[in-house]
Motif scaffolding. Structure first.
Motif, PDB file in Angstrom:
ATOM      1  N   ILE A  68       9.095 -12.230   4.990  1.00 47.88           N
ATOM      2  CA  ILE A  68       9.595 -11.766   3.692  1.00 47.88           C
ATOM      3  C   ILE A  68       9.552 -10.240   3.620  1.00 47.88           C
ATOM      4  CG2 ILE A  68       9.077 -11.744   1.206  1.00 47.88           C
ATOM      5  CD1 ILE A  68       8.480 -14.707   1.391  1.00 47.88           C
ATOM      6  N   ARG A  91      11.832 -25.179  -8.789  1.00 50.02           N
ATOM      7  CA  ARG A  91      11.005 -24.884  -7.627  1.00 50.02           C
ATOM      8  C   ARG A  91      11.451 -25.711  -6.438  1.00 50.02           C
ATOM      9  NH1 ARG A  91       6.283 -22.790  -8.803  1.00 50.02           N
ATOM     10  NH2 ARG A  91       5.241 -24.030  -7.227  1.00 50.02           N
ATOM     11  N   VAL A 114      12.584 -25.742  -1.995  1.00 52.96           N
ATOM     12  CA  VAL A 114      13.465 -25.030  -1.070  1.00 52.96           C
ATOM     13  C   VAL A 114      14.454 -26.013  -0.459  1.00 52.96           C
ATOM     14  CG1 VAL A 114      13.594 -23.563   0.975  1.00 52.96           C
ATOM     15  CG2 VAL A 114      11.611 -23.387  -0.535  1.00 52.96           C
ATOM     16  N   ARG A 134      16.991 -27.368   2.331  1.00 55.72           N
ATOM     17  CA  ARG A 134      16.935 -27.285   3.791  1.00 55.72           C
ATOM     18  C   ARG A 134      18.198 -27.913   4.377  1.00 55.72           C
ATOM     19  NH1 ARG A 134      12.319 -24.086   4.402  1.00 55.72           N
ATOM     20  NH2 ARG A 134      10.680 -24.902   3.078  1.00 55.72           N
ATOM     21  N   PHE A 172      14.538 -20.141   1.277  1.00 48.21           N
ATOM     22  CA  PHE A 172      14.051 -19.400   0.128  1.00 48.21           C
ATOM     23  C   PHE A 172      14.631 -18.006   0.263  1.00 48.21           C
ATOM     24  CE2 PHE A 172      10.912 -16.413  -1.604  1.00 48.21           C
ATOM     25  CZ  PHE A 172      10.782 -16.896  -2.899  1.00 48.21           C
ATOM     26  N   ARG A 195      13.246 -34.289  -0.678  1.00 49.70           N
ATOM     27  CA  ARG A 195      12.003 -35.051  -0.641  1.00 49.70           C
ATOM     28  C   ARG A 195      12.068 -36.266  -1.563  1.00 49.70           C
ATOM     29  NH1 ARG A 195       7.987 -32.297   1.837  1.00 49.70           N
ATOM     30  NH2 ARG A 195       6.342 -33.157   0.573  1.00 49.70           N
ATOM     31  N   ASP A 197       5.464 -17.336   5.782  1.00 45.94           N
ATOM     32  CA  ASP A 197       5.321 -16.968   4.366  1.00 45.94           C
ATOM     33  C   ASP A 197       5.411 -18.182   3.453  1.00 45.94           C
ATOM     34  OD1 ASP A 197       5.171 -14.021   4.366  1.00 45.94           O
ATOM     35  OD2 ASP A 197       7.115 -14.178   5.355  1.00 45.94           O
ATOM     36  N   VAL A 241       5.968 -19.908  -0.047  1.00 49.67           N
ATOM     37  CA  VAL A 241       6.742 -19.506  -1.225  1.00 49.67           C
ATOM     38  C   VAL A 241       6.552 -20.434  -2.433  1.00 49.67           C
ATOM     39  CG1 VAL A 241       8.429 -18.186   0.069  1.00 49.67           C
ATOM     40  CG2 VAL A 241       8.857 -20.601  -0.305  1.00 49.67           C
ATOM     41  N   PHE A 242       6.128 -21.669  -2.206  1.00 50.74           N
ATOM     42  CA  PHE A 242       5.831 -22.570  -3.329  1.00 50.74           C
ATOM     43  C   PHE A 242       4.639 -23.438  -2.962  1.00 50.74           C
ATOM     44  CE2 PHE A 242      10.528 -22.186  -3.916  1.00 50.74           C
ATOM     45  CZ  PHE A 242      10.497 -21.595  -5.169  1.00 50.74           C
ATOM     46  N   VAL A 243       3.829 -23.765  -3.994  1.00 51.47           N
ATOM     47  CA  VAL A 243       2.745 -24.727  -3.805  1.00 51.47           C
ATOM     48  C   VAL A 243       2.815 -25.708  -4.968  1.00 51.47           C
ATOM     49  CG1 VAL A 243       0.241 -25.028  -3.788  1.00 51.47           C
ATOM     50  CG2 VAL A 243       1.257 -23.095  -2.574  1.00 51.47           C
ATOM     51  N   GLU A 244       2.729 -27.002  -4.667  1.00 50.68           N
ATOM     52  CA  GLU A 244       2.671 -28.035  -5.707  1.00 50.68           C
ATOM     53  C   GLU A 244       1.320 -28.707  -5.602  1.00 50.68           C
ATOM     54  OE1 GLU A 244       7.046 -29.715  -5.292  1.00 50.68           O
ATOM     55  OE2 GLU A 244       5.598 -31.276  -5.920  1.00 50.68           O
ATOM     56  N   VAL A 248       1.938 -30.217  -1.884  1.00 53.10           N
ATOM     57  CA  VAL A 248       2.992 -29.749  -0.986  1.00 53.10           C
ATOM     58  C   VAL A 248       2.881 -28.237  -0.883  1.00 53.10           C
ATOM     59  CG1 VAL A 248       5.479 -29.589  -0.581  1.00 53.10           C
ATOM     60  CG2 VAL A 248       4.530 -31.602  -1.737  1.00 53.10           C
ATOM     61  N   GLU A 260       5.155 -25.148   0.604  1.00 53.47           N
ATOM     62  CA  GLU A 260       6.490 -24.896   1.118  1.00 53.47           C
ATOM     63  C   GLU A 260       6.575 -23.429   1.553  1.00 53.47           C
ATOM     64  OE1 GLU A 260      10.711 -26.773   0.705  1.00 53.47           O
ATOM     65  OE2 GLU A 260       9.419 -27.015  -1.028  1.00 53.47           O
ATOM     66  N   SER A 261       6.965 -23.228   2.813  1.00 49.90           N
ATOM     67  CA  SER A 261       7.112 -21.863   3.326  1.00 49.90           C
ATOM     68  C   SER A 261       8.593 -21.580   3.511  1.00 49.90           C
ATOM     69  CB  SER A 261       6.385 -21.708   4.657  1.00 49.90           C
ATOM     70  OG  SER A 261       7.096 -22.376   5.672  1.00 49.90           O
ATOM     71  N   ALA A 264       8.721 -27.418   4.542  1.00 51.61           N
ATOM     72  CA  ALA A 264       7.830 -28.009   3.543  1.00 51.61           C
ATOM     73  C   ALA A 264       6.803 -28.860   4.271  1.00 51.61           C
ATOM     74  CB  ALA A 264       8.629 -28.876   2.583  1.00 51.61           C
ATOM     75  N   VAL A 301      -0.463 -21.418  -7.620  1.00 49.50           N
ATOM     76  CA  VAL A 301       0.908 -21.820  -7.943  1.00 49.50           C
ATOM     77  C   VAL A 301       1.724 -20.594  -8.357  1.00 49.50           C
ATOM     78  CG1 VAL A 301       2.327 -23.219  -9.509  1.00 49.50           C
ATOM     79  CG2 VAL A 301       0.175 -24.138  -8.588  1.00 49.50           C
TER      80      VAL A 301
END
Lengths: 364, 127
Positions: free
Chosen positions: A34, A293, A295, A297, A317, A343, B39, B41-44, B60, B62-63, B67, B86
């Motif tokens: 990034i 939210r 990503v 794919r 992303f 998912r 990197d 970018v999201f966390v659940e 989860v 997610e980079s 995921a 988060v």
């Protein structure tokens, strides 16, 4: 044993995380993909693209040969150094590879993908029968892409003897200087240069750029930058089973002059007629933006309610926009909304026109 | 080389487990895991109060690259989740054993802790 470029030691020095890419040991990132992405959008970054395949086309029939080989028409290249982006198609109109061709002084230089090198060379050689041309691969040339709003300034700073040449380059034009070749092209949506350098000189040049503050950037950032810029990746967004018309590459097909019989032309003309007669069945490449939210794919299913289905061809992303973006092949009738299966859930996404980002700014 | 603190326990799915003084455990992902992901970018995260089985996927991460599911290393109940993570998922890359903890659990059976890997065994599993 994977191949290594002349910059391999430089990648290790800079803590590059090395992965296999089309048979080459290449850096995916040097710590943070990034941050590398942002360096290119905001300042200047550099990529080792020496793994790409350079093929020089020479001989009295070079122009006629490329006019048959490529869907775009090299006759559009009026000035020396001008570059053209084109698909190289098979007889069925599928994309064997996408490439750049530069018009040189009486000959042409092409740059094709590394992952498709063998089949490209085989195809180019096979199609050259009956033409008086020679095809010469140039593996002894390394290639560095320096990209970003400050990229050109930084290259001029470390290579002052090329400053005048660089100042004279228009966008999508290149010029040679001795064994070097500097072109104002790239794969990031930013201004910058792609520079071919003899292997023996490339490590010193890379070090000079590093010392001038240019950030090394890996293949990971290269992918997010090109996707934001709406540029196709061979193998993801098109391949031999996909025609340029389904891959957002319609603008690269030179239909005129009508008598130019390039490989794949008959198939594309039939497809064009079929698309016009039955637009419901036709597919197009669009941009997707995820407003929630998660990503997107590649290979995720796209559902366009009341119309049909499609597929995400590339998703990521977006470091510049800070949400997920994707390219997807969807039915032509798709308007502004679709659902992406992520998912196990169908998630709403917005359909936009490509590109997403150019010269640091949102485009949709 | 990844950082594998000696005082933590581990599972082969790359979560770390810290036993707290009150008998609860704190769970996160290892330095090795964050480096593999790139990197984040999201966390659940799961909901507080959820009863979970060992090896159940409950979160989860997610980079940019992919995921990945995060598994409950042990059976028990989720008693806290890290909302700050988060909001700032990049912490998973920057501070995987500190500010980037994922959730805290009350264990169904404290003896289950004996099934976890120590630092040396986890280091061997990452080879």
């Amino acid at each position: 044993m994977a191949k290594q470029t002349a910059l391999y030691a430089k990648h290790l020095e800079a803590n590059g995380k090395i992965v296999d890419f089309g048979g080459w040991d290449m850096p995916i990132h040097y710590g943070s993909q990034i941050q590398e992405h942002k360096a290119v959008r905001e300042q200047a970054g550099m990529f080792d693209v020496s793994h790409m395949t350079i093929v020089d086309v020479r001989g009295p029939d070079a122009t006629a040969y490329l006019q048959k080989l490529l869907a775009n028409d090299v006759a559009k290249l009026k000035e020396s150094g001008k570059a053209l982006y084109s698909g190289m198609l098979n007889n069925e109109g599928g994309v064997i590879d996408d490439l750049i061709v530069y018009k040189m002084d009486g000959w042409y230089r092409t740059v094709v993908n590394c992952s498709t090198r063998e089949k490209d060379l085989e195809w180019m050689s096979r199609q050259s029968k009956g033409f008086e041309v020679s095809l010469t691969e140039r593996p002894e040339l390394a290639m560095v892409a320096v990209q970003g709003p400050q990229a050109i300034e930084r290259v001029k700073q470390v290579k002052p003897e090329a400053a005048e040449l660089i100042d004279g380059l228009n966008i999508f034009q290149g010029k040679g200087k001795g064994e070097w070749f500097l072109a104002r092209t790239g794969y990031t949506g930013e201004d910058g240069l792609e520079i071919m350098v003899p292997e023996a000189e490339v490590a010193a040049f890379w070090q000079q750029l590093l010392d001038a503050g240019v950030a090394p950037a890996g293949l990971g950032a290269r992918d997010t930058l090109r996707l934001e810029a709406g540029m196709n990746l061979y193998g993801n967004d098109m391949d031999e089973s996909i025609s340029p018309l389904q891959a957002g590459m319609g603008w690269t097909i030179a239909w005129e002059p009508a008598e130019r019989d390039f490989i794949g032309r008959a198939a594309l003309e039939a497809e064009k007629a079929a698309r016009a007669a039955n637009p419901q069945q036709a597919l197009k490449l669009v941009g997707l933006v995820l407003e929630t939210r998660g990503v997107m794919r590649s290979h995720q299913k796209v559902v366009v309610e009341g119309i049909g289905e499609g597929e995400v061809t590339s998703g990521t992303f977006s470091p510049s926009l800070e949400y997920s973006i994707a390219m997807a092949r969807v039915p032509v009738g798709t308007t502004d909304k679709c659902l992406v299966e992520m998912r196990g859930k169908l998630v709403p996404a917005r359909v936009v026109k490509l590109p997403f980002v150019r010269n640091g700014k949102q485009q949709f | 080389m990844s950082n594998i603190p000696a005082e933590l326990k581990y599972v082969t799915s790359h979560e770390w487990i810290r036993l707290e003084a009150d008998g609860t455990v704190t769970i996160g992902i290892t330095d090795f895991a964050q480096a593999q992901l790139g990197d984040v970018v999201f966390v659940e995260l799961p909901e507080v109060g959820t009863e979970v089985e060992a090896e159940q996927d409950i979160a989860v991460v997610e980079s940019v690259k992919a995921a990945s599911d995060i598994y409950a290393p042990l059976a028990g109940k989720i008693i806290a989740v890290n909302d700050a993570l988060v909001d700032a998922p990049e912490m998973a890359n920057e501070d995987p054993y500190g500010n980037a903890w994922f959730f805290k659990m009350e264990l169904a059976n404290a003896d289950d802790l004996n099934n976890l890997l120590d630092a040396d065994a986890y280091a061997a599993a990452c080879e």
